[in-house]
Structure formats: C-alpha cells, structure tokens
Design a protein around this motif. Structure first.
Motif, PDB file in Angstrom:
ATOM      1  N   ASP A  94       0.787  -1.229   0.000  1.00  0.00           N
ATOM      2  CA  ASP A  94       0.000   0.000   0.000  1.00  0.00           C
ATOM      3  C   ASP A  94       0.821   1.282   0.000  1.00  0.00           C
ATOM      4  OD1 ASP A  94       0.991   0.074   2.569  1.00  0.00           O
ATOM      5  OD2 ASP A  94      -0.941  -0.259   3.561  1.00  0.00           O
ATOM      6  N   GLY A  95       2.155   1.168  -0.038  1.00  0.00           N
ATOM      7  CA  GLY A  95       2.995   2.359  -0.054  1.00  0.00           C
ATOM      8  C   GLY A  95       3.379   2.880   1.313  1.00  0.00           C
ATOM      9  N   SER A  96       2.922   2.212   2.380  1.00  0.00           N
ATOM     10  CA  SER A  96       3.285   2.682   3.722  1.00  0.00           C
ATOM     11  C   SER A  96       4.757   2.435   4.023  1.00  0.00           C
ATOM     12  CB  SER A  96       2.404   2.005   4.772  1.00  0.00           C
ATOM     13  OG  SER A  96       2.493   0.601   4.681  1.00  0.00           O
ATOM     14  N   HIS A  97       5.326   1.397   3.422  1.00  0.00           N
ATOM     15  CA  HIS A  97       6.762   1.146   3.518  1.00  0.00           C
ATOM     16  C   HIS A  97       7.440   1.753   2.301  1.00  0.00           C
ATOM     17  CE1 HIS A  97       5.654  -2.732   5.919  1.00  0.00           C
ATOM     18  NE2 HIS A  97       5.652  -1.649   6.695  1.00  0.00           N
ATOM     19  N   GLN A  98       8.403   2.614   2.530  1.00  0.00           N
ATOM     20  CA  GLN A  98       9.036   3.337   1.444  1.00  0.00           C
ATOM     21  C   GLN A  98      10.149   2.496   0.800  1.00  0.00           C
ATOM     22  OE1 GLN A  98       7.503   6.530   0.948  1.00  0.00           O
ATOM     23  NE2 GLN A  98       6.277   5.343   2.411  1.00  0.00           N
ATOM     24  N   PRO A  99       9.980   2.061  -0.444  1.00  0.00           N
ATOM     25  CA  PRO A  99      11.040   1.279  -1.098  1.00  0.00           C
ATOM     26  C   PRO A  99      12.364   2.036  -1.166  1.00  0.00           C
ATOM     27  CG  PRO A  99       8.995   1.109  -2.333  1.00  0.00           C
ATOM     28  CD  PRO A  99       8.783   2.179  -1.292  1.00  0.00           C
ATOM     29  N   GLU A 100      12.290   3.363  -1.169  1.00  0.00           N
ATOM     30  CA  GLU A 100      13.506   4.169  -1.235  1.00  0.00           C
ATOM     31  C   GLU A 100      14.389   3.988   0.001  1.00  0.00           C
ATOM     32  OE1 GLU A 100      10.420   5.507  -3.910  1.00  0.00           O
ATOM     33  OE2 GLU A 100      10.385   5.256  -1.723  1.00  0.00           O
ATOM     34  N   THR A 156       5.727  -4.811  16.147  1.00  0.00           N
ATOM     35  CA  THR A 156       4.630  -5.133  15.231  1.00  0.00           C
ATOM     36  C   THR A 156       4.897  -4.668  13.797  1.00  0.00           C
ATOM     37  OG1 THR A 156       3.440  -3.076  15.726  1.00  0.00           O
ATOM     38  CG2 THR A 156       2.958  -4.996  17.117  1.00  0.00           C
ATOM     39  N   GLY A 157       5.999  -3.969  13.581  1.00  0.00           N
ATOM     40  CA  GLY A 157       6.292  -3.454  12.245  1.00  0.00           C
ATOM     41  C   GLY A 157       6.538  -4.573  11.246  1.00  0.00           C
ATOM     42  N   GLY A 158       6.147  -4.325   9.985  1.00  0.00           N
ATOM     43  CA  GLY A 158       6.236  -5.361   8.972  1.00  0.00           C
ATOM     44  C   GLY A 158       7.256  -5.134   7.875  1.00  0.00           C
ATOM     45  N   TYR A 159       8.065  -4.089   7.986  1.00  0.00           N
ATOM     46  CA  TYR A 159       9.104  -3.819   6.985  1.00  0.00           C
ATOM     47  C   TYR A 159      10.390  -4.460   7.490  1.00  0.00           C
ATOM     48  CZ  TYR A 159      11.226  -0.954   3.231  1.00  0.00           C
ATOM     49  OH  TYR A 159      11.852  -0.517   2.076  1.00  0.00           O
ATOM     50  N   GLU A 199      17.514  -2.736  14.394  1.00  0.00           N
ATOM     51  CA  GLU A 199      16.432  -1.821  14.044  1.00  0.00           C
ATOM     52  C   GLU A 199      16.995  -0.617  13.286  1.00  0.00           C
ATOM     53  OE1 GLU A 199      14.540  -1.762  18.230  1.00  0.00           O
ATOM     54  OE2 GLU A 199      12.858  -1.548  16.806  1.00  0.00           O
ATOM     55  N   VAL A 200      16.401  -0.305  12.154  1.00  0.00           N
ATOM     56  CA  VAL A 200      16.783   0.836  11.327  1.00  0.00           C
ATOM     57  C   VAL A 200      15.582   1.776  11.248  1.00  0.00           C
ATOM     58  CG1 VAL A 200      17.446   1.562   9.003  1.00  0.00           C
ATOM     59  CG2 VAL A 200      18.418  -0.536   9.980  1.00  0.00           C
ATOM     60  N   PRO A 201      15.763   3.056  11.486  1.00  0.00           N
ATOM     61  CA  PRO A 201      14.606   3.970  11.450  1.00  0.00           C
ATOM     62  C   PRO A 201      14.014   4.094  10.056  1.00  0.00           C
ATOM     63  CG  PRO A 201      16.664   5.192  11.652  1.00  0.00           C
ATOM     64  CD  PRO A 201      17.018   3.750  11.827  1.00  0.00           C
ATOM     65  N   ILE A 202      12.689   4.110  10.001  1.00  0.00           N
ATOM     66  CA  ILE A 202      11.974   4.295   8.737  1.00  0.00           C
ATOM     67  C   ILE A 202      10.895   5.351   8.915  1.00  0.00           C
ATOM     68  CG2 ILE A 202      12.380   1.938   7.919  1.00  0.00           C
ATOM     69  CD1 ILE A 202       9.359   1.412   8.702  1.00  0.00           C
ATOM     70  N   THR A 203      10.415   5.842   7.786  1.00  0.00           N
ATOM     71  CA  THR A 203       9.247   6.722   7.757  1.00  0.00           C
ATOM     72  C   THR A 203       8.073   5.919   7.219  1.00  0.00           C
ATOM     73  OG1 THR A 203      10.588   8.696   7.396  1.00  0.00           O
ATOM     74  CG2 THR A 203       8.250   8.826   6.811  1.00  0.00           C
ATOM     75  N   PHE A 204       7.064   5.752   8.045  1.00  0.00           N
ATOM     76  CA  PHE A 204       5.857   5.012   7.685  1.00  0.00           C
ATOM     77  C   PHE A 204       4.790   6.015   7.272  1.00  0.00           C
ATOM     78  CE2 PHE A 204       1.780   3.103   8.513  1.00  0.00           C
ATOM     79  CZ  PHE A 204       1.918   1.751   8.211  1.00  0.00           C
ATOM     80  N   ILE A 205       4.236   5.850   6.084  1.00  0.00           N
ATOM     81  CA  ILE A 205       3.242   6.798   5.563  1.00  0.00           C
ATOM     82  C   ILE A 205       1.930   6.055   5.299  1.00  0.00           C
ATOM     83  CG2 ILE A 205       2.688   8.441   3.737  1.00  0.00           C
ATOM     84  CD1 ILE A 205       5.659   8.831   3.299  1.00  0.00           C
ATOM     85  N   GLU A 206       0.864   6.524   5.881  1.00  0.00           N
ATOM     86  CA  GLU A 206      -0.439   5.884   5.699  1.00  0.00           C
ATOM     87  C   GLU A 206      -0.841   5.862   4.232  1.00  0.00           C
ATOM     88  OE1 GLU A 206      -4.326   4.356   7.070  1.00  0.00           O
ATOM     89  OE2 GLU A 206      -2.182   3.935   7.046  1.00  0.00           O
TER      90      GLU A 206
END
Length: 252
Positions: A94-100, A156-159, A199-206
């Motif tokens: 759904d784009g919540s995980h940023q492939p970049e 609970t994160g899935g990336y 753990e690596v920080p990510i930006t999760f976008i709804e």
C-alpha cells in the motif's frame, strides 16, 4: 553476489500495485520481486501477471483464498528459499513502507540476521495517522515488549529483511500466527534463536489509495494471544541458552 527478493503480499491492491512495484525496481534494481496474491476479487492477481510478463525478475504466487498475512509470507519464504535467495524482504503493497529506504535496510543486513524497519526509534516517524491509530500501534508494541521481554521497540512493524540462514534457524514450522500477530511471532522466534536483530529507522506513511485491512478488533485479538504467550512461558525470557536477548539487538 548475494541475491534479494522483495515479497509483496496483496489483497485488493490493484490501485497500488503498479506504483509500488515500479518504486521497488527503481530503488533496488538488482532485486527480484515476488507478488503473493490471495485471490483478490479486484483483479490484483491479473495485473500482477501482466507486470510479470514484461519483467523476468518479477514473479507471482497465486493463492486460492485469503488466509492471512502470515500464511502468505510463510509460503513466500518457502518459495524464495527453494530458489536460493540470500535475503528475503517483507514490504507492504500500500505504499506505507518506502522502497527508497530499502537500501539502508539491506546495508544493515550485511552484519545482521534480521533487520527491522522501526517507527519507534530516533529517526523513525509515522505520517498521516490519527492520534488513536498511533496510540494503538505504539501501545501494542509496548505491551508485547513487556509481556514477552522483547528488547526491540517496533515489534509489530512489517518492513523487515531476513537472511535465508536466519529463517532456517528460526524453526518456522512452529510459527502459527496468520494475522497481525505474525510479526510479533516471527520476532519472538528470532530472539529465541539468538539471532542478531537490528532496528533501522523508517518513515511510515499511511496509504492514500484502497482500504486498510487493520482494525481495533484485529489488534485486540493479537494482544490476547500475546498475553497467553507471556503467561504460559513462551516469551523471550525463557529462551535457552541463557544470554539475554538485549545482547544481540542493536539500533542503526
């Protein structure tokens, strides 16, 4: 050279699929992509086949019915390991995980068994979530950490990125969670196997297109299972041998 496959489970994600596949192929052009479709009635599977026909590094695994996220991932893990992939990536459609941000996770995987994209460590963030959704997610992670004695912050994160060797050592045959609790179950297996978890920080976008599969009832059901695990001794504090799981986790 190590090989990577990005696994994207789908159910009614036709509006998002083309975009997310394109972003993955641009961000990690040397990786393969596996779409795992649970018989989506909106034609997601058919679109996946069209995309795969034009890209020999894009693969599609069709499942006969919607049977839970965990079941889809476990089947995909078997598919990828049978084909000799070294790194297996979990990525939402759904784009919540940023492939970049995937190159950063894969870089961390060079010295770790499991890499988790984390929303709840310094540098991580969540965008476009209402306060109650944020509290539900963060509260679920905090409760699971407490009940299961897990040192990680975003349980609970899935990336995520798993090495094939890590999955072999995690005894996946005993992972029996199919829904929201699957991510917690997998992390618990990794910690109990004494794997190195980063753990690596990510930006999760709804998501902006389509409907979320998440609900409060799903989270409450998962927390009920976590409670049973904690009270019946399945938590990480009972891992054997004795070294504390905090010793094999770190943040990047």
């Amino acid at each position: 050279m190590p090989s990577t496959v990005v696994i994207i489970p789908t159910y009614n994600e036709r509006d998002n699929l083309g975009s997310i596949v394109g972003r993955v192929r641009s961000s990690v052009p040397d990786a393969d992509v596996l779409i795992v479709d649970d018989a989506s009635p909106d034609g997601t599977g058919a679109l996946a086949d069209e995309l795969a026909a034009a890209d020999d590094r894009l693969h599609v695994l069709h499942r006969s019915k919607k049977n839970g996220l965990g079941a889809a991932y476990l089947e995909a893990f078997d598919w990828a390991r049978a084909r000799g992939f070294d790194y297996l990536v979990q990525l939402d459609a759904d784009g919540s995980h940023q492939p970049e941000q995937l190159p950063a996770l894969l870089a961390a995987a060079r010295t770790a068994d499991v890499v988790m994209g984390s929303r709840w460590i310094p540098g991580g963030e969540v965008k476009n979530w209402p306060w109650h959704r944020r509290m539900l997610s963060r509260g679920g992670s905090l409760y699971s950490r407490f009940m299961l004695r897990l040192p990680q912050h975003d349980v609970t994160g899935g990336y995520r990125v798993y090495s094939a060797d890590a999955l072999e050592r995690m005894q996946l045959e005993s992972v029996d969670s199919l829904g929201y609790c699957f991510q917690i179950d997998m992390l618990l297996h990794a910690v109990r196997a004494r794997l190195t978890v980063v753990e690596v920080p990510i930006t999760f976008i709804e998501r902006t297109l389509g409907n979320s599969k998440m609900s409060g009832n799903i989270v409450l059901e998962a927390m009920g299972r976590v409670t049973i695990w904690g009270l019946t001794g399945r938590g990480a504090r009972h891992a054997n041998p004795a070294p504390a799981p905090a010793a094999n986790t770190r943040k990047l």
